[in-house]
Design a protein around this motif. Structure first.
Motif, mmCIF file in Angstrom:
data_model
loop_
_atom_site.group_PDB
_atom_site.id
_atom_site.type_symbol
_atom_site.label_atom_id
_atom_site.label_comp_id
_atom_site.label_asym_id
_atom_site.label_seq_id
_atom_site.Cartn_x
_atom_site.Cartn_y
_atom_site.Cartn_z
ATOM 1 N N PHE A 215 0.819 -1.211 0.000
ATOM 2 C CA PHE A 215 0.000 0.000 0.000
ATOM 3 C C PHE A 215 0.853 1.260 0.000
ATOM 4 O O PHE A 215 1.902 1.329 0.646
ATOM 5 C CB PHE A 215 -0.912 0.027 1.223
ATOM 6 C CG PHE A 215 -1.959 -1.054 1.232
ATOM 7 C CD1 PHE A 215 -3.024 -1.022 0.350
ATOM 8 C CD2 PHE A 215 -1.866 -2.112 2.137
ATOM 9 C CE1 PHE A 215 -3.987 -2.025 0.361
ATOM 10 C CE2 PHE A 215 -2.820 -3.107 2.155
ATOM 11 C CZ PHE A 215 -3.890 -3.067 1.261
ATOM 12 N N LEU A 216 0.376 2.266 -0.714
ATOM 13 C CA LEU A 216 0.900 3.629 -0.644
ATOM 14 C C LEU A 216 -0.221 4.476 -0.057
ATOM 15 O O LEU A 216 -1.289 4.594 -0.657
ATOM 16 C CB LEU A 216 1.278 4.144 -2.033
ATOM 17 C CG LEU A 216 2.299 3.332 -2.826
ATOM 18 C CD1 LEU A 216 2.444 3.895 -4.244
ATOM 19 C CD2 LEU A 216 3.655 3.337 -2.122
ATOM 20 N N ALA A 224 -1.472 16.823 -4.171
ATOM 21 C CA ALA A 224 -0.010 16.867 -4.067
ATOM 22 C C ALA A 224 0.537 15.631 -3.362
ATOM 23 O O ALA A 224 1.600 15.114 -3.731
ATOM 24 C CB ALA A 224 0.424 18.137 -3.329
ATOM 25 N N SER A 225 -0.183 15.144 -2.336
ATOM 26 C CA SER A 225 0.296 13.959 -1.631
ATOM 27 C C SER A 225 0.238 12.735 -2.536
ATOM 28 O O SER A 225 1.113 11.865 -2.468
ATOM 29 C CB SER A 225 -0.528 13.714 -0.367
ATOM 30 O OG SER A 225 -1.787 13.136 -0.659
ATOM 31 N N LEU A 230 3.274 8.984 -6.340
ATOM 32 C CA LEU A 230 3.316 8.415 -7.687
ATOM 33 C C LEU A 230 4.533 8.853 -8.492
ATOM 34 O O LEU A 230 4.789 8.306 -9.568
ATOM 35 C CB LEU A 230 2.040 8.797 -8.452
ATOM 36 C CG LEU A 230 0.720 8.267 -7.877
ATOM 37 C CD1 LEU A 230 -0.445 8.713 -8.755
ATOM 38 C CD2 LEU A 230 0.753 6.751 -7.755
ATOM 39 N N ALA A 231 5.282 9.812 -7.981
ATOM 40 C CA ALA A 231 6.411 10.366 -8.740
ATOM 41 C C ALA A 231 7.410 9.319 -9.219
ATOM 42 O O ALA A 231 7.933 9.418 -10.343
ATOM 43 C CB ALA A 231 7.109 11.437 -7.900
ATOM 44 N N PRO A 232 7.729 8.283 -8.426
ATOM 45 C CA PRO A 232 8.726 7.304 -8.902
ATOM 46 C C PRO A 232 8.209 6.344 -9.971
ATOM 47 O O PRO A 232 8.993 5.559 -10.512
ATOM 48 C CB PRO A 232 9.079 6.520 -7.618
ATOM 49 C CG PRO A 232 8.546 7.317 -6.484
ATOM 50 C CD PRO A 232 7.356 8.038 -7.021
ATOM 51 N N ASP A 240 5.950 -4.446 -10.556
ATOM 52 C CA ASP A 240 5.844 -3.735 -9.290
ATOM 53 C C ASP A 240 5.417 -2.282 -9.464
ATOM 54 O O ASP A 240 5.666 -1.431 -8.621
ATOM 55 C CB ASP A 240 7.162 -3.801 -8.521
ATOM 56 C CG ASP A 240 8.327 -3.218 -9.312
ATOM 57 O OD1 ASP A 240 8.116 -2.879 -10.494
ATOM 58 O OD2 ASP A 240 9.422 -3.121 -8.751
ATOM 59 N N GLY A 241 4.738 -1.964 -10.557
ATOM 60 C CA GLY A 241 4.195 -0.631 -10.754
ATOM 61 C C GLY A 241 2.921 -0.421 -9.943
ATOM 62 O O GLY A 241 2.552 -1.230 -9.095
ATOM 63 N N VAL A 242 2.231 0.671 -10.211
ATOM 64 C CA VAL A 242 0.980 0.960 -9.511
ATOM 65 C C VAL A 242 -0.157 0.243 -10.225
ATOM 66 O O VAL A 242 -0.411 0.480 -11.403
ATOM 67 C CB VAL A 242 0.700 2.471 -9.452
ATOM 68 C CG1 VAL A 242 -0.644 2.746 -8.778
ATOM 69 C CG2 VAL A 242 1.822 3.191 -8.700
#
Length: 495
Positions: A215-216, A224-225, A230-232, A240-242
């Motif tokens: 989980f993220l 913004a959070s 998600l920036a990486p 292992d992506g989103v």
């Protein structure tokens, strides 16, 4: 928080609790008996409260009776599953007719197709649907579908603080560091303790309780959070992506905070950019507006939607559905289909009673009527003035804000808070949690029970359609009056 004020709140609560114990002796006996076979006398955590819960003996219409013989107006509505009330004649007739025809067929029947069709008609984003036995199950299956469809079998799942998606998807405020790989969250007291080496974050147990996804955890209504998490990642990410972004359009367990349309649109855009799937958990909010959920009004369509609660007509129910190409993963005619078992997925009682409810009782017109009643009650209570002679509770520009009773939620779901933050400025649970004394909610709960109104200890209410009748509306008026008496009696403690 003023310690003397907290002591006064505790004293008022102690008095209310002593009265509760003295007038609910049979419930106490029932609770003590239950502890011999059930841990804490309980098999559903949310139904427990201190010193012990009421033991319900019967229910009819919008009323409950406990084993001590007290009657209550049911404003809890079984945490939104009790939308039809306790004795709807149409549903009872269908239930009895179904029982007469036999139970547990072990094969397909017409009721499942009928209920599926009615759900498709209510939710434009749902092209195909599959049934489960609870909202928890529905979310488990929906996330499995996102990983299988995206090919990101070890993929990340974005969720939000304050979110709740069933017994194995619990994300209380302050839990972010549990999945933050030690990076921490600014201002997280639990993380400070961890950094100083004085023990684990108090939410570490969630790793054992929650389903083992990666989980993220983002902040609700904060684009913004989300973007920072998600920036990486990129659309070309592999295993292992989103895989998914999962959220409730209104936080149920998280205090009734509603997502803004702009926030939902941002999530829709980011999910599409990354090749992830957007999942709306409308288990609690499917009742909203015309009965098509919050998604029906905000103009944002998820890839998958999870459902539960009232749609089964009072029976155990869950469902997940969405885009045809995603749901095709479960088409058993295909040799590579994903298995999805469940002995009671299509149980004949849930299917038949649920279909009758949507088709004959909770029509789109009735749904809008109930939604409007909830908005009306919320508005009336939020307009209550704690200050004699007016003044608006100190919320005016340049005035010091005072803590007040404020009601969040959407439509027929209302959630009470004691906070200085105005309703329109509450964007995440942290906004009401920062200055709320939980003893005030405990006191409010016991006082409302004493007045004859049944609601959750945490201040949660879900109105039923039984309250739309003349008697029900009179009881709603009595409740608003009772709330008014409470805020006047305890004005000094609240402020």
């Amino acid at each position: 928080m003023d310690s003397s004020n907290t002591s006064c709140i505790q004293a008022a609560y102690n008095e209310a609790e002593a009265r509760y114990i003295s007038t609910n002796l049979a419930s106490r006996t029932a609770h003590e008996a239950a502890t011999t076979s059930l841990p804490g006398g309980n098999t559903r955590s949310v139904l427990h409260w201190t010193p012990y819960p009421l033991c319900i003996s019967s229910a009819a219409g919008h009323k409950l009776r406990d084993v001590d013989g007290h009657d209550y107006v049911d404003l809890l509505g079984e945490y939104s599953a009790g939308l039809y009330g306790h004795s709807n004649a149409v549903l009872q007739d269908v239930m009895m007719e179904t029982v007469r025809r036999g139970l547990s067929y072990g094969g397909p029947h017409a009721g499942e197709e009928k209920l599926a069709k009615l759900i498709r008609e209510r939710f434009n984003s749902i092209e195909h649907v599959r049934f489960t036995n609870s909202g928890t199950e529905a979310n488990l299956m929906a996330l499995a579908a996102t990983k299988a469809f995206t090919g990101r079998h070890r993929g990340k799942v974005v969720v939000f603080e304050g979110g709740y998606h069933g017994g194995v998807f619990v994300f209380p405020v302050g839990c972010r560091d549990v999945w933050g790989e030690g990076k921490g969250v600014e201002g997280d007291g639990g993380n400070v303790e961890k950094k100083k080496g004085r023990g684990k974050n108090k939410y570490e147990v969630l790793r054992a309780l929650n389903a083992p996804h990666d989980f993220l955890v983002a902040t609700y209504n904060d684009p913004a959070s989300v973007d920072a998490l998600l920036a990486p990642f990129s659309p070309s990410d592999g295993d292992d992506g989103v895989a998914a972004i999962l959220l409730e359009p209104m936080l149920g367990s998280g205090g009734g905070v509603c997502a803004t349309p702009a926030f939902l649109a941002h999530l829709r855009r980011r999910a599409t950019e990354l090749g992830a799937l957007l999942v709306f958990d409308e288990v609690m909010t499917s009742r909203m507006y015309a009965g098509g959920g919050i998604q029906s009004e905000v103009g944002v369509h998820p890839d998958l939607t999870t459902l539960g609660k009232y749609i089964g007509g009072g029976m155990s129910f869950g469902a997940f559905g969405g885009r045809r190409d995603i749901m095709a993963l479960f088409d058993p005619r295909e040799p590579t289909a994903l298995p999805h078992a469940g002995t009671f997925n299509n149980n004949v009682l849930t299917m038949n009673v649920g279909a009758a409810g949507l088709e004959r009782v909770f029509t789109t017109e009735k749904a809008r009527e109930l939604h409007a009643l909830g908005d009306e009650v919320r508005g009336r209570i939020n307009s209550l003035d704690l200050d004699e002679g007016g003044g608006g509770g100190g919320d005016g520009k340049g005035q010091q804000r005072k803590r007040r009773l404020r009601v969040l939620g959407c439509g027929s779901i209302l959630v009470f808070h004691f906070t200085a933050t105005p309703v329109e400025e509450v964007a995440s649970p942290a906004d009401w949690k920062s200055d709320e004394d939980p003893r005030l909610l405990d006191l409010f709960h016991l006082e409302m029970l004493h007045e004859g109104f049944y609601l959750a200890r945490r201040g949660y209410m879900a109105l039923s359609i039984e309250l739309l009748g003349d008697e029900g509306r009179k009881d709603v008026d009595r409740f608003v009056d009772a709330v008014g008496r409470f805020v006047q009696r305890y004005r000094d403690l609240i402020q």
